[in-house]
Every structure is written in C-alpha cells, then in structure tokens.
Scaffold this motif. Structure first.
Motif, short mmCIF file in Angstrom:
data_model
loop_
_atom_site.label_atom_id
_atom_site.label_comp_id
_atom_site.label_asym_id
_atom_site.label_seq_id
_atom_site.Cartn_x
_atom_site.Cartn_y
_atom_site.Cartn_z
N GLU B 193 0.80 -1.22 0.00
CA GLU B 193 0.00 0.00 0.00
C GLU B 193 0.84 1.29 0.00
O GLU B 193 0.58 2.22 0.73
N SER B 194 1.85 1.33 -0.82
CA SER B 194 2.72 2.51 -0.83
C SER B 194 2.75 3.14 -2.21
O SER B 194 2.38 2.50 -3.20
N LYS B 195 3.20 4.40 -2.23
CA LYS B 195 3.21 5.11 -3.51
C LYS B 195 4.58 5.71 -3.78
O LYS B 195 5.22 6.25 -2.88
N ILE B 196 4.96 5.65 -5.04
CA ILE B 196 6.22 6.24 -5.47
C ILE B 196 5.86 7.24 -6.56
O ILE B 196 5.45 6.87 -7.65
N LEU B 197 5.98 8.53 -6.27
CA LEU B 197 5.48 9.54 -7.21
C LEU B 197 6.57 10.53 -7.62
O LEU B 197 7.30 11.06 -6.79
N ASN B 198 6.67 10.74 -8.92
CA ASN B 198 7.49 11.83 -9.47
C ASN B 198 8.94 11.86 -8.97
O ASN B 198 9.50 12.91 -8.74
N ASN B 199 9.52 10.71 -8.81
CA ASN B 199 10.93 10.67 -8.46
C ASN B 199 11.76 10.55 -9.73
O ASN B 199 11.28 10.15 -10.78
N VAL B 200 13.04 10.92 -9.61
CA VAL B 200 13.98 10.70 -10.71
C VAL B 200 15.06 9.77 -10.21
O VAL B 200 15.75 10.07 -9.24
N SER B 201 15.17 8.62 -10.85
CA SER B 201 16.18 7.65 -10.45
C SER B 201 17.10 7.44 -11.64
O SER B 201 16.67 6.97 -12.69
N GLU B 202 18.34 7.84 -11.46
CA GLU B 202 19.20 7.96 -12.63
C GLU B 202 20.60 7.43 -12.33
O GLU B 202 21.14 7.66 -11.26
N GLY B 203 21.16 6.70 -13.27
CA GLY B 203 22.55 6.27 -13.14
C GLY B 203 22.81 5.36 -11.97
O GLY B 203 23.88 5.44 -11.35
N ASN B 204 21.87 4.51 -11.64
CA ASN B 204 22.13 3.51 -10.60
C ASN B 204 22.61 2.21 -11.23
O ASN B 204 22.25 1.89 -12.36
N ILE B 205 23.42 1.48 -10.46
CA ILE B 205 24.12 0.36 -11.08
C ILE B 205 23.19 -0.79 -11.48
O ILE B 205 23.27 -1.30 -12.59
N ARG B 206 22.29 -1.15 -10.58
CA ARG B 206 21.45 -2.30 -10.91
C ARG B 206 20.08 -1.84 -11.41
O ARG B 206 19.86 -1.82 -12.61
N TYR B 207 19.19 -1.46 -10.52
CA TYR B 207 17.85 -1.07 -10.94
C TYR B 207 17.52 0.35 -10.49
O TYR B 207 17.92 0.77 -9.40
N HIS B 216 0.11 -4.25 -4.08
CA HIS B 216 -0.76 -3.08 -3.97
C HIS B 216 0.04 -1.77 -3.85
O HIS B 216 -0.25 -0.93 -3.04
N ASP B 217 1.05 -1.64 -4.66
CA ASP B 217 1.83 -0.40 -4.67
C ASP B 217 1.66 0.30 -6.02
O ASP B 217 1.38 -0.34 -7.02
N ASP B 218 1.85 1.64 -6.01
CA ASP B 218 1.76 2.40 -7.25
C ASP B 218 3.09 3.13 -7.49
O ASP B 218 3.68 3.64 -6.55
N TYR B 219 3.50 3.16 -8.71
CA TYR B 219 4.54 4.15 -9.03
C TYR B 219 4.12 4.91 -10.27
O TYR B 219 3.80 4.36 -11.30
N ILE B 220 4.09 6.23 -10.11
CA ILE B 220 3.47 7.08 -11.12
C ILE B 220 4.34 8.32 -11.38
O ILE B 220 4.83 8.96 -10.43
N GLY B 221 4.56 8.63 -12.63
CA GLY B 221 5.22 9.88 -13.00
C GLY B 221 6.71 9.94 -12.69
O GLY B 221 7.28 11.03 -12.61
N ASN B 222 7.34 8.80 -12.54
CA ASN B 222 8.78 8.79 -12.25
C ASN B 222 9.58 8.72 -13.54
O ASN B 222 9.08 8.33 -14.59
N THR B 223 10.84 9.11 -13.43
CA THR B 223 11.76 8.97 -14.55
C THR B 223 12.89 8.02 -14.16
O THR B 223 13.52 8.21 -13.12
N PHE B 224 13.10 7.02 -15.00
CA PHE B 224 14.18 6.06 -14.76
C PHE B 224 15.13 6.13 -15.94
O PHE B 224 14.80 5.70 -17.03
N LYS B 225 16.26 6.70 -15.69
CA LYS B 225 17.13 6.99 -16.82
C LYS B 225 18.53 6.40 -16.59
O LYS B 225 19.10 6.55 -15.50
N ASN B 226 19.02 5.74 -17.60
CA ASN B 226 20.41 5.32 -17.60
C ASN B 226 20.79 4.46 -16.39
O ASN B 226 21.87 4.59 -15.84
N ASN B 227 19.89 3.62 -15.96
CA ASN B 227 20.23 2.66 -14.92
C ASN B 227 20.60 1.34 -15.59
O ASN B 227 20.39 1.17 -16.78
N GLY B 228 21.16 0.41 -14.81
CA GLY B 228 21.39 -0.92 -15.38
C GLY B 228 20.09 -1.41 -15.98
O GLY B 228 20.01 -1.69 -17.17
#
Lengths: 260, 414, 234
Positions: B193-207, B216-228
């Motif tokens: 029951e958790s939410k992940i909203l509008n984060n930017v996750s970039e250049g991480n080694i694995r995920y 029952h989790d949501d992730y909405i409006g995030n950017t995942f760029k240049n990760n493994g």
C-alpha cells in the motif's frame, strides 16, 4: 601503370553509368535524410543498399569492362609495356572511378545535411570506407573471373554467382551452421566466419559504430569487444585489405601467363 | 488513495497540536554543543533547529518524537565511521540537512538516515552524499520521504547500497526524490500500500526501482534513466505503473522494465525510449499494458512463453529494431489496437484500422532467442529476405500472435 | 629480322601451330595466307608476345623475345578490329598511345592523309567503323618502326582510304621497313606482297615469292593456286 589508369579512369568517369551510379547514391541519400530526419536510420538504410549494390556494381563493371576492352587490351599488349602495368592500371581505373561515384554520391547529401562533425561522422566514414573496399574487392574478383573465362556468358554467370554467394548464400549457410551447432559456444566461430566474408565484416563494423552493439546482448558483448577495440578494428581492415590484395595478385599472376 | 493521505495528515495535525503549543525550541550552533546532546536534553515534541555549519557526528539516535530542522542546510559528516541518523521513535520529522560520508560495512546495512520500527515520520528536503544506503526504512508505516536528493558513489553491485530502501513497510509515500549512484535507486521488499510519485532515479548500477514480494503499490510519473535496468518488478501483485519514463537503459543485459512473476498489474501511459529491451516479461500474468509509447528500443518487448492473459493494446511502437520477441511458438496474450510503424498493410474501408493483421514477431528475433550468436547477422540481406518470407507464410513464429486491429496512424498521448 | 624455330602452340587439345621454322626477310612485304584456323593469328600474336608458344623460340633482331616487352618499341601493330575506349576523344587516344610508347608520334601528315582533323575532338563512340579503322591506321603508322604487322588492314576502309593505305605502305617500304600482313584479299597480296607464307593446319605449306608460288602450282592466278592447294589437301 599510371598512364593506363589515367585513361581508363577518364573513359569510365565520363560514361553515363558512372553518372547514374552517382545520382543513385546522391538521390537515395537525400531522400533518406530529408524525409526520415533520422541520421542513424538513414545510415542503416544506406548501409543495406550499399552492401548489396556496391559489390554487384563492382562485379558487373569488372566483367563488362574486361570483355568490352578485349580488342583494346590486345592493342595495348602489342605496345612496349609490361603486362602487369596494363592490367593493374585497368583494374585501378575501374575501381577508382566507381569509388569516386560512390564517395561523392554518398557523401554530398550528408555534407548538405550537416552531419560531418556530429556523432555520426565515424559511422559514415566507416560506411564510405567499407563501400570503397567492397568496390575494390568485387571489381578485382570479377576482373579475375573475366580474365579466366574467355566465354563472356560463362564469365558473367560465374561472377554473378560469386556475388550472390557472398551477399546472400554465405549468410544462409552461416545461420544454418549456427543453428546446427547451437549447443556449442559459437562466438569465436562467428567472428572467424564474419572475417571470411568482406560484406559481413563491413556490415558488422558499421553496426558496432551505430551502438547496436548493446542490442547484441550478452554474446554481442564478445563481438563488440573483439571488433570494437583498436586491434579488432585493425584486424578487420587487415582482412579487408587481404580480400583486396588476393584477387589482385591472382589477376597479375593470371595475366602474366595468359594467351590473348 | 489520495484521500487516505489527507486523512492521515489531518489526524496527525490534531493529535499533535497540543504538544506544539507547549513544545520548546532548541537551537544548535556548530561548536557549542552537538546534535546528539540536543536530542538528549530535548523533551518529546520539541523542535531542534540546527544552524548551518559542519557537524562531525555519527550514530545520532533520535529516540523521542522531535522535529529536527536544518537551517541553511547544515552538514552532518560521518567521516566514514558508521551510520549517521537512526530514528527510533514515532512521529519524527527530519529535514533540511546534508548528510555525508557513511561508513561501509559488509555485515551491516549502514545508512544516512535509518528508520527502525517507527510510524508517522517525515524525511524531507535532505541531501545525502556518499551514504552507502541513503534512507533506510525497516518495518515502518505511515511515513513520508519527500524531496530528498541522494548521490551515491557506487561502482559495483557488491560494495554499494540502495538509495531508498524499504523492508516490511506499509503506507509509505516516496515523492519527488532524486536518486543517483546507488545499487538500486529505490528498493521495495515486502512493502504494501505505498506510492512512489514523481521521483527521478538515474545512473544507478542495478535497478532504478526494484520491487520484491510487494503488493498493492503504485509508481506514477517517475523517470528512470540510464540505470542498469530501469525498473524490476518481481514476485509482486497489483502494482500500478503509470506515466513513467524509462529512458536510456542501454547495455548488454539491460532492460527498461523487467517483470518476473507478477500478477494483476496495470502498465499504462509510460514512455520507453532507447532501452536495449524496453519490457522483458517472464511469468507475467493478467497485466494490462496500454497507451504506452515504445520508441527507438532494441527490443520493444520480450515476452516469454510463461506469460499469460496479458492485454497489450493502444500502444505505439516506433523505430524499434525489433517490436516483439518470444521464446515460445505459442501465444497466450492478446494484442490489439496498437500502432506499429513496421506495419505495411492497408486500410480500404478507411476506419483507421488495417485490414490485414500485423505479426510483430519477426523470424529473426525468434532465431536470436534460440541462438544468440546469430545476432551477428542482423541487417544482412539474407535475414531481410527470410523475414519477408516468414511474414508471408509464418512457419516458426507463433501463428496466433498477431494484432488483428493494427492502427494505421500513431496514437496521440499528451 | 624475325627468326622462328620449331614453334609449337596448342590451345587445350587443339594444336594450332605444329612446329615450323620461319624467318622474315628484311625490307620486304610478306603476306601470311591460309584458311581460317590455319594459325595465322596465332603466329602474329606469338611474334607480338600476346601468345606464349609451348615450345620453340622466337628471336627479334637476334634476341629471344620470351618475357621481354621492350622489343615491341620496334613494332607497329595494327589489329583487325578497331575498338577503343568509348568515352575517350581521338586526340586523347593518340596521347595515350604516345604516353605508353614514351615518344611523340608523327601524326600531322597522317591526319591530313586520312582526313581525320574534324574527328580529333570527338569521342570514339561517336565515330563510324570506317573512321575508327582510319584511327587504327594512324595509331600504327605514327611511330617510326622497322617492322609493321598489319592484321587484315583493309577491313572497313573505304576505297580512297584503302588507296592511301597502300601508298603509305609503299612509302614505308621505300624507307626500308619490313611488313608482315595477313589478309583475305588476294588482289592486295598480288599488288603489294613480295613474299608469301601459306599456312595450312599449323604448318608452313609454302614460303617463297609470288612467282615461285605460281610456278610450283602451274597457275597464273593466285586465287586459283590457293584453291588448288586446298583441294589437294582436302
């Protein structure tokens, strides 16, 4: 040799086929760039065209030029110059005139579009370079085939067969071997097989430039590691040079012994 | 879901109001006394204001409900000795700090800010630099992690921690954070029951974002760029994945989105651009994949034969080297109403839908899934020819895998 | 000038030259005659080095020609079929042959003689067969050589040009040049040849003067004499 080269070159560069060949690349390049607006895609499309057409045109010109110059060659042979100068000069004349059409026809659209100096410069240079190599290689092979076969029809047939083999059948056999031996590690085997076909080799060199190496996945890493570093690059161009030198050597050997 | 948060906030407000009215204010200046001493003398529900400057402290245990605020971003430097902030009480607000240089341990998950078995906390507007694990939530509920910036220095998977790490948590809001240079940008294990909203996750080694056993989790409006890999969702059910961007997750074994053993989710409105494989799905069931854009990927989708009853509809497939590949000659998913730029059919009745079905699996992509080395023949004349032949008369590719309502024009999503 | 000893040449199973000796007299015009397939062309090509004999030796000015090319400086060769690179201009072709020879040819008088001036800047593909043959003559005679080898020189030439060519040959002969000519035109042989070589099935059937030929075959006409030889050997 430079004398013969010079006149054969001028003769061919003025022929309408050279102009058609030039225009083909020029227009294709313009259309791909200005309609697609994607340089990387344009280079890939142009690569597909180049790797079919360049060897085919080299093959046709090599054979046709030899057979059409049969009488003129006899006239030259009766002149006080060694045979190898005549044949080497002719061969270079054909290859250079075709290369000039290719080079200008392919490069100009990219110059107009302003690609030089961008990230794609390297892949374009490699495309041009391998196109020129393929021209030299297939002109030499077909010139040699014409030299061996007095019968025009047979010579033409054999040359087209060699082209067909190199650009089509070889890859079919290649794929079949890969499927047959799929239980074994095949990376080295694949690298060797692709070094043995100049068309495959050129294609791979460009694919690696276009960053499709990552697309090649786990096994692709092995390929890009091999072809991507400087020694692999050197080896690839050495293989292409060898591919050029070998039929040229055969031309010189055959022409020195042949009766005309 | 949004209503629930507002409720939570309101309840917090009224429950805490009496304490605020009576709570004291402590000010900490560099050199005078330490943050740790301030916490020691503070009464529950006091506010501690920390003035800017550098505080060489670690293992700061917050064991009573406090509001700890950094003024002009004071720096707490752990000098690579241990971990820095440990929140061991409910209802702690911690914001406005720069936390740096957490120690490294093979046996302990040291973090910049660790929350251990607490509820109703807020971690906000902090900057974490080289903190091994960034913000670590262990058995935490009803907590907000917002607008933090985490810059790790991870070089390989073994010696690095996750940016935001959640383990056995519930009702957590993770919003507006920027995470880079960690093993996983955001890590969820047994989180509900958790939410992940509008984060930017970039250049991480694995995920960029990693789900394990979370439902029952949501992730909405995030950017995942240049990760493994952009996002990996594993062994998780009922995950909503909307309006995210998966960009440049490019490399020899990299994916935009990796789905493994997941059920009943929704994936819509996302953009997948320039990933080696945009979506890799194994054991994925009953997911609706709709209204996404797949642009310039190596493979837009790699759907294993173990995937069933998924619906792939109203997506755009543009400039991908391969649209779809699978390792199975059977198909248990439904494809319809997508736009495929490789589609060459016609639309005689002009209803916007092609009159002949589109087969997105090319023979060659099927061959590659059997013999990976054959990728060396990509774009050769021979391969182009057999692709065309297979298109005309499919023999090896799944007969029933087709989009029988291919769109003639690209679908517009703004 | 040319000495040939025991020359043999086979193409595959076909034996074209079956071993004979031959020497070419200086300052004379020698005509090589014979039916198709008798070895005329092979003989000429052997002398020019286009064909390498299997056995035997060919000497030019007392030196063996095998694997040599410099001696061809001394030979003007006129091939039977005049085909040249199509997109070169006549002037360029002349320049090419001059380049190859490394000397400037004496072209002015020949251009005048064969009325080639209007064609000098035309491309060879625009020229008629007759004009191309005139260019062929020009290319052969623009260098001063002790030996000229002409392969069917009359083919494609108009009557005026043919007369000019005969005049040219006579003039060169007067300068002491040697000629080796193959032809099917007996009148030309009767008119200009000093000696005849008659090849039959790869061997020299007859080598001598015109008169000797008539006498030995008791005919007063060359065509008939040859017909007789062929009948006798049928």
């Amino acid at each position: 040799m430079p004398k013969i080269l010079k006149y054969v070159f001028f003769d061919l560069i003025r022929s309408r086929w050279s102009i058609i060949y030039f225009l083909f690349y020029f227009i294709t390049g313009l259309v791909l760039l200005y309609l697609g607006h994607d340089v990387s895609k344009a280079i890939v499309s142009l690569m597909n065209v180049t790797f079919i057409l360049t060897p085919l045109i080299g093959t046709i010109f090599g054979v046709m030029n030899y057979y059409n110059s049969r009488e003129f060659i006899e006239l030259l042979l009766a002149q006080p110059i060694p045979r190898r100068r005549i044949f080497f000069g002719m061969y270079l004349g054909i290859s250079l005139s075709l290369s000039l059409s290719l080079l200008t026809g392919m490069m100009l659209p990219f110059v107009f579009y302003g690609v030089f100096g961008s990230d794609h410069t390297m892949s374009l240079i490699i495309l041009l370079l391998s196109g020129i190599f393929l021209t030299f290689i297939f002109t030499a092979i077909s010139f040699y085939i014409a030299l061996v076969n007095e019968n025009r029809l047979k010579g033409f047939g054999v040359a087209i067969l060699v082209w067909l083999f190199m650009s089509f059948i070889y890859d079919g056999v290649f794929l079949m071997l890969l499927l047959m031996f799929q239980e074994y590690p095949l990376e080295k085997f694949s690298i060797i097989l692709s070094l043995l076909n100049p068309i495959d080799l050129s294609r791979i060199l460009i694919m690696l430039q276009l960053d499709i190496s990552a697309l090649m996945g786990y096994t692709g890493a092995v390929f890009s590691k091999f072809f991507g570093n400087s020694s692999g690059m050197f080896l690839s161009f050495a293989a292409l040079s060898l591919w050029t030198a070998l039929p040229v050597a055969l031309i010189l050997k055959k022409s020195s012994k042949k009766d005309f | 879901m949004g209503i629930k948060y507002i409720k939570t906030t309101l309840i917090l407000f009224f429950v805490y109001m009496p304490f605020w009215l009576t709570a004291g204010l402590l000010k900490v200046n560099p050199g005078e006394f330490s943050i740790r001493e301030a916490i020691k003398i503070a009464q529950p529900h006091d506010t501690i204001q920390v003035a800017s400057g550098t505080y060489l402290e670690h293992d700061i245990i917050v064991d009573k409900p406090l509001v700890i605020i950094g003024i002009d971003r004071p720096v707490i430097d752990g000098e690579h000795k241990a971990e820095i902030i440990i929140i061991a009480s409910d209802s702690v607000t911690f914001s406005g700090f720069q936390i740096q240089n957490v120690g490294f341990s093979f046996t302990k998950d040291w973090a910049g800010i660790k929350l251990d078995r607490v509820d109703y906390c807020t971690i906000e507007n902090n900057r974490l630099i080289d903190t091994y694990f960034g913000i670590y939530l262990k058995k935490v509920k009803h907590t907000i992690v917002k607008n933090n910036i985490m810059e790790g220095i991870a070089k390989n998977e073994v010696n690095s921690g996750n940016g935001i790490h959640l383990w056995y948590c519930e009702d957590i809001l993770i919003e507006g954070n920027k995470i880079s240079g960690h093993r996983d940008g955001i890590y969820f294990e047994f989180v509900e029951e958790s939410k992940i909203l509008n984060n930017v996750s970039e250049g991480n080694i694995r995920y960029g974002l990693h789900f394990m056993f979370s439902n029952h989790d949501d992730y909405i409006g995030n950017t995942f760029k240049n990760n493994g890999t952009g996002v990996a969702v594993m062994f998780s059910n009922f995950i909503i994945m909307k309006d995210n961007k998966f960009i440049d997750n490019w490399g020899t074994s990299n994916y935009g989105l990796l789905l493994k053993e997941i059920y009943d989710g929704e994936l819509s409105g996302n953009v997948f651009k320039s990933n080696t494989t945009a979506i890799f799905a194994d054991g994925t069931n009953r997911i609706r994949i709709t209204h996404n854009n797949f642009i310039s990927n190596g493979w837009a989708m790699n759907i294993f034969g173990s995937c069933m009853d998924n619906e792939i509809a109203f997506n755009n497939f543009i400039s991908n080297t391969f649209d779809l590949t699978t390792n199975s000659s059977r198909n248990h998913n439904s494809y319809h109403d997508n736009y495929w730029d490789n589609y060459t059919g016609y639309d005689l009745d002009r209803d916007g839908i092609g009159d002949v079905p589109y087969r997105p699996v090319r023979l060659f992509s099927f061959v590659i899934s059997k013999v990976p080395e054959s990728i060396i023949l990509l774009r050769s004349f021979f391969i182009d020819m057999i692709n065309i032949a297979e298109k005309v008369a499919p023999v090896l590719t799944p007969q029933s895998l087709l989009d029988d309502r291919p769109k003639m024009k690209m679908l517009r999503y703004d | 000038m040319i000495e040939i000893k025991e020359i043999k040449k086979s193409f595959g199973r076909l034996e074209v030259l079956k071993g004979f000796d031959f020497s070419l007299s200086d300052g004379k015009i020698t005509a090589v005659l014979g039916p198709n397939g008798s070895g005329k062309t092979t003989l000429i090509k052997s002398i020019l080095g286009l064909v390498v004999p299997d056995t035997g030796e060919i000497r030019f000015q007392d030196k063996p020609i095998k694997n040599k090319w410099e001696y061809r400086n001394q030979i003007g060769y006129m091939p039977q079929i005049a085909r040249f690179p199509e997109n070169l201009r006549v002037a360029e072709l002349i320049k090419l042959i001059e380049d190859v020879r490394g000397v400037a040819g004496k072209t002015e008088r020949l251009i005048e003689m064969f009325e080639l001036a209007p064609f000098l800047n035309k491309k060879l593909r625009q020229l008629s067969g007759g004009t191309r043959q005139k260019v062929n003559v020009l290319l052969t005679f623009m260098f001063d050589c002790p030996l000229y080898i002409l392969d069917e020189p009359t083919s494609g030439l108009d009557p005026i040009a043919l007369i000019r060519l005969k005049d040219l040959i006579s003039a060169k002969k007067a300068e002491g040049k040697t000629f080796l000519i193959t032809t099917h035109i007996m009148s030309l042989v009767e008119e200009i040849a000093d000696e005849l070589v008659f090849l039959l099935e790869g061997k020299i059937y007859f080598h001598g003067t015109f008169e000797e030929m008539m006498q030995s075959h008791k005919e007063d006409n060359l065509e008939r004499a040859i017909a007789k030889i062929l009948e006798e050997n049928a």
